[in-house]
Write an enzyme that holds these catalytic residues in place. Structure first.
Site, PDB file in Angstrom:
ATOM      1  N   SER A   1      30.535  35.460  55.028  1.00 19.68           N
ATOM      2  CA  SER A   1      28.978  35.659  55.314  1.00 19.68           C
ATOM      3  C   SER A   1      28.080  35.326  54.130  1.00 19.68           C
ATOM      4  O   SER A   1      28.651  35.327  53.119  1.00 19.68           O
ATOM      5  CB  SER A   1      28.769  37.222  55.535  1.00 19.68           C
ATOM      6  OG  SER A   1      29.363  37.761  56.832  1.00 19.68           O
TER       7      SER A   1
ATOM      8  N   THR B   1      40.089  44.297  58.284  1.00 21.39           N
ATOM      9  CA  THR B   1      39.155  45.362  59.234  1.00 21.39           C
ATOM     10  C   THR B   1      39.745  45.836  60.476  1.00 21.39           C
ATOM     11  O   THR B   1      39.525  46.993  60.654  1.00 21.39           O
ATOM     12  CB  THR B   1      37.926  44.718  59.427  1.00 21.39           C
ATOM     13  OG1 THR B   1      37.295  44.168  58.162  1.00 21.39           O
ATOM     14  CG2 THR B   1      36.986  45.640  60.172  1.00 21.39           C
TER      15      THR B   1
ATOM     16  N   ASN C   1      29.939  42.339  57.992  1.00 25.67           N
ATOM     17  CA  ASN C   1      29.661  40.878  57.467  1.00 25.67           C
ATOM     18  C   ASN C   1      30.947  40.768  56.700  1.00 25.67           C
ATOM     19  O   ASN C   1      31.127  40.872  55.556  1.00 25.67           O
ATOM     20  CB  ASN C   1      28.435  41.039  56.424  1.00 25.67           C
ATOM     21  CG  ASN C   1      27.228  41.037  57.253  1.00 25.67           C
ATOM     22  OD1 ASN C   1      26.773  40.010  57.902  1.00 25.67           O
ATOM     23  ND2 ASN C   1      26.565  42.235  57.284  1.00 25.67           N
ATOM     24  N   GLU C   2      31.923  40.133  57.468  1.00 24.50           N
ATOM     25  CA  GLU C   2      33.103  40.038  56.922  1.00 24.50           C
ATOM     26  C   GLU C   2      33.091  38.546  55.921  1.00 24.50           C
ATOM     27  O   GLU C   2      31.952  37.932  55.838  1.00 24.50           O
ATOM     28  CB  GLU C   2      34.344  39.494  57.845  1.00 24.50           C
ATOM     29  CG  GLU C   2      34.403  40.329  59.168  1.00 24.50           C
ATOM     30  CD  GLU C   2      35.028  41.710  58.655  1.00 24.50           C
ATOM     31  OE1 GLU C   2      35.182  41.718  57.271  1.00 24.50           O
ATOM     32  OE2 GLU C   2      35.798  42.437  59.424  1.00 24.50           O
ATOM     33  N   PRO C   3      34.310  38.251  55.098  1.00 17.51           N
ATOM     34  CA  PRO C   3      34.516  37.038  54.332  1.00 17.51           C
ATOM     35  C   PRO C   3      33.697  35.799  54.935  1.00 17.51           C
ATOM     36  O   PRO C   3      34.035  35.380  55.925  1.00 17.51           O
ATOM     37  CB  PRO C   3      35.691  37.070  53.873  1.00 17.51           C
ATOM     38  CG  PRO C   3      36.371  38.511  54.028  1.00 17.51           C
ATOM     39  CD  PRO C   3      35.454  39.070  55.253  1.00 17.51           C
TER      40      PRO C   3
END
Length: 664
Positions: free
Chosen positions: A183, A198, A179-181
């Site tokens: 989310s 990532t 869940n990257e920035p």
């Protein structure tokens, strides 16, 4: 993906979401419960005990235990402890249902980097979780099938009754799962585009960033928050900044781990290294009463000097009072006495070449073939100039960090120079070179090299290492290439440290009789090469008290030997240095070695000799685009500037070390 086949479907205990609590408050700024462990092993054991308690309780109740499981290096210790519990204590996993958090897309299940394969190799192949109870998102589906698969994954979790306990790691971008920035807590299992950080962090697993998939399928934040209990685990200094954000900053889309603050039963387990940026660890006087030990007092005075922009001996009572350090002054005999004590303590830690060991037996342990000159090139040159008998022990061959193009260049040189080197050698060398080049051309992205190519890459690193120490006044006879077995997997993932690794180090200690050891003291990833090399040295040093020494020859000309006592032959002094990414903090270092501009230039010249790591290193790190020589230069000059700002003698650059008689 196998359908769930554990027990009859259950329902969640409430239709209300499990993340309606008010933020946790501890130590003034922490918004989540944080448990700090002294080392990664203790953390792993406690997390494993939590899992065992759940499994045994569910078994007693005739129910299944539903676990959410992560991948990555951090949970490996937990899996190893659970495997031990299964094999030695009979922990039964037959009533366990598992749901993994994520998988790369596209990714075949049997690929080296697949999380399906990771989980088999590190956990499922060693315990008795029924195959039909194992659920891992698929990364090998057609694009048009992924949305339906993600929805089905959500339904499987619901049919299992929801996750009882979810273990999480945290990425350096702050992601949980993938869940990257950006989310939100409303997100469910879905396809997501991976953040640049990532992908850079994953580059080592894929041998190069360009081979890292750009997408992944992941449980959403909302899916994660539905778990009844969540434990996030983090180890290593490289995780410390993002752990502080996750714990101390309000929930926000930039750091998805902050959403754990909204959960009713979430906690964070960290080792000391990962906790080092928390306010209660770094500047505890800001949030709680402090027991003013000499170490804490020194750290507070250094901090105050930085906060005020004043040298230590220019601090006054007002500075301490304005920064709420009244009790420190009260218990220290006054401002002047306190500042003088701290200043003098630091001043005595600045030592020059004539104060370093002379004519001693020294081993410099270098985890990779360039850590010696990058991290302690100034010290290495000073030790050589002081007439010490220096052995540089390169513990691993560093082959995985060499580009294929470097192999091509060296092989082409061999091919072109054959007529000079072996004019009557025929075409055997050319044929061999051509065969190896064909193997390289046939290699698929992120595939392991052949044994021959791995050896050639190792020799490239070895020749570079020799060229680098020649700059320092040493030669090939001073280099030892230990080629430790744990490293020789051909992959970034390494085997555990074994008896053979420890024995190699012990043999070198016994052979050289070294009185000073220089060791990489990084507290990063516990499964990373530096930490694993540290572990091997630590185990060898602990056995080293009873080495053999020769005396006068015995009967029949055979040498008689006797054991030296530990009292007569104490363990060598260990000097801990840091790697390419950080330096020892001013308050923690025991020794500062000033470097002149000429000293630093020589160090940089030595780093340049590592040509395969020059210009574009294979694994440069996720946050730092500087070359290794630039990092070394900046780190050493910044240390000197920090000492100068405290009022200590000015120098051009400086290296820092921690010294111990027994490795911590």
């Amino acid at each position: 993906m196998p359908a769930f086949a554990g027990t009859a479907p259950r329902t969640l205990p409430s239709s209300e979401p499990s993340f309606t609590r008010q933020p946790w408050r501890a130590h003034g700024v922490e918004r989540l419960p944080v448990l700090i462990f002294d080392d990664p092993g203790s953390l792993a054991k406690q997390a494993a005990r939590q899992v065992r308690t759940l499994i045994e309780a569910k078994t007693s109740a005739g129910d299944t235990a539903v676990l959410g499981l992560p991948t990555g290096s951090t949970p490996i210790g937990v899996y190893q402890e659970l495997i031990r519990m299964h094999k030695e204590e009979g922990l039964d996993f037959s009533n366990v249902v598992t749901f993994n958090i994520d998988e790369y897309v596209p990714m075949a299940p049997d690929s080296l980097q697949s999380y399906h394969r990771f989980m088999r190799e590190n956990f499922f192949d060693h315990v008795n979780v029924p195959a039909e109870n194992i659920h891992i998102p698929r990364g090998d589906l057609a694009p048009e099938e992924i949305e339906a698969h993600a929805a089905e994954y959500e339904r499987l979790i619901q049919r299992a009754g929801g996750m009882d306990l979810l273990l999480l790691g945290i990425g350096r971008s702050g992601h949980i799962g993938f869940n990257e920035p950006g989310s939100t807590p409303e997100d469910r299992t879905r396809l997501i585009v991976l953040d640049e950080i990532t992908r850079k962090d994953a580059a080592s697993d894929f041998f190069e960033e360009k081979y890292v998939p750009r997408e992944a399928i992941t449980m959403g934040v909302g899916t994660i928050l539905d778990a009844r209990e969540i434990i996030l685990i983090a180890t290593g200094e490289h995780k410390a900044p993002i752990v502080r954000q996750a714990v101390e900053e309000a929930p926000n889309q930039q750091v998805s781990a902050t959403y754990l603050q909204l959960h009713s039963n979430a906690s964070i387990y960290v080792d000391r290294a990962a906790a080092s940026e928390l306010t209660r660890e770094k500047t505890p006087w800001l949030v709680k009463r402090v027991e003013w030990t000499p170490e804490a007092s020194k750290r507070a005075v250094i901090w105050l000097s930085k906060e005020t922009g004043k040298a230590i001996l220019r601090l006054d009572a007002g500075d301490f009072h304005r920064h709420h350090l009244h009790d420190l002054v009260h218990g220290s005999g006054g401002v002047d006495e306190l500042c003088q004590t701290v200043f003098e303590d630091l001043r005595q830690r600045v030592i020059y070449r004539d104060q370093l060991p002379k004519k001693q037996r020294v081993i410099v342990f270098s985890p990779h073939p360039d850590d010696d000159v990058i991290s302690m090139g100034g010290m290495l040159h000073a030790l050589v100039r002081n007439g010490n008998d220096v052995t540089v022990a390169y513990m691993t061959n560093g082959s995985v960090a060499v580009f294929d193009q470097d192999v091509r260049r060296h092989l082409q040189f061999i091919e072109m120079s054959q007529d000079v080197l072996a004019p009557e050698g025929g075409d055997a060398v050319k044929d061999k070179v051509a065969a190896i080049l064909r193997d390289i051309d046939k290699k698929k992205p992120a595939e392991v090299d052949t044994d021959e190519v791995q050896k050639i890459k190792a020799f490239i690193r070895y020749t570079e290492a020799i060229a680098a120490i020649e700059v320092m006044g040493l030669g090939a006879e001073n280099a030892r290439f230990l080629d430790m077995p744990f490293y020789k997997t051909g992959r970034v993932k390494k085997a555990p440290i074994g008896e053979a690794d420890v024995q190699i180090v012990l043999d070198l200690l016994t052979e050289t009789g070294a009185t000073h050891l220089f060791v990489a003291g990084d507290l990063s990833d516990p499964h990373g090469t530096h930490r694993m090399c540290y572990s091997a040295i630590d185990q060898a040093v602990r056995r080293y008290g009873d080495t053999l020494t020769e005396v006068d020859p015995g009967g029949d000309g055979a040498p008689a030997k006797k054991r030296r006592s530990k009292a007569a032959d104490p363990r060598p002094l260990v000097w801990l240095y840091r790697g390419a990414w950080q330096e020892w903090e001013i308050d923690r270092a025991d020794v500062f070695l000033p470097l002149s501009k000429a000293d630093l230039d020589l160090k940089i010249e030595a780093i340049y000799k590592h040509e395969s790591q020059k210009d574009r290193a294979l694994f440069p790190g996720a946050y730092d685009d500087r070359e290794f020589w630039e990092r070394a230069r900046d780190r050493n000059t910044e240390t000197a500037s920090a000492l100068d700002a405290l009022g200590l003698p000015e120098c051009y650059a400086a290296e820092a070390f921690v010294t111990v008689h027994e490795m911590p």
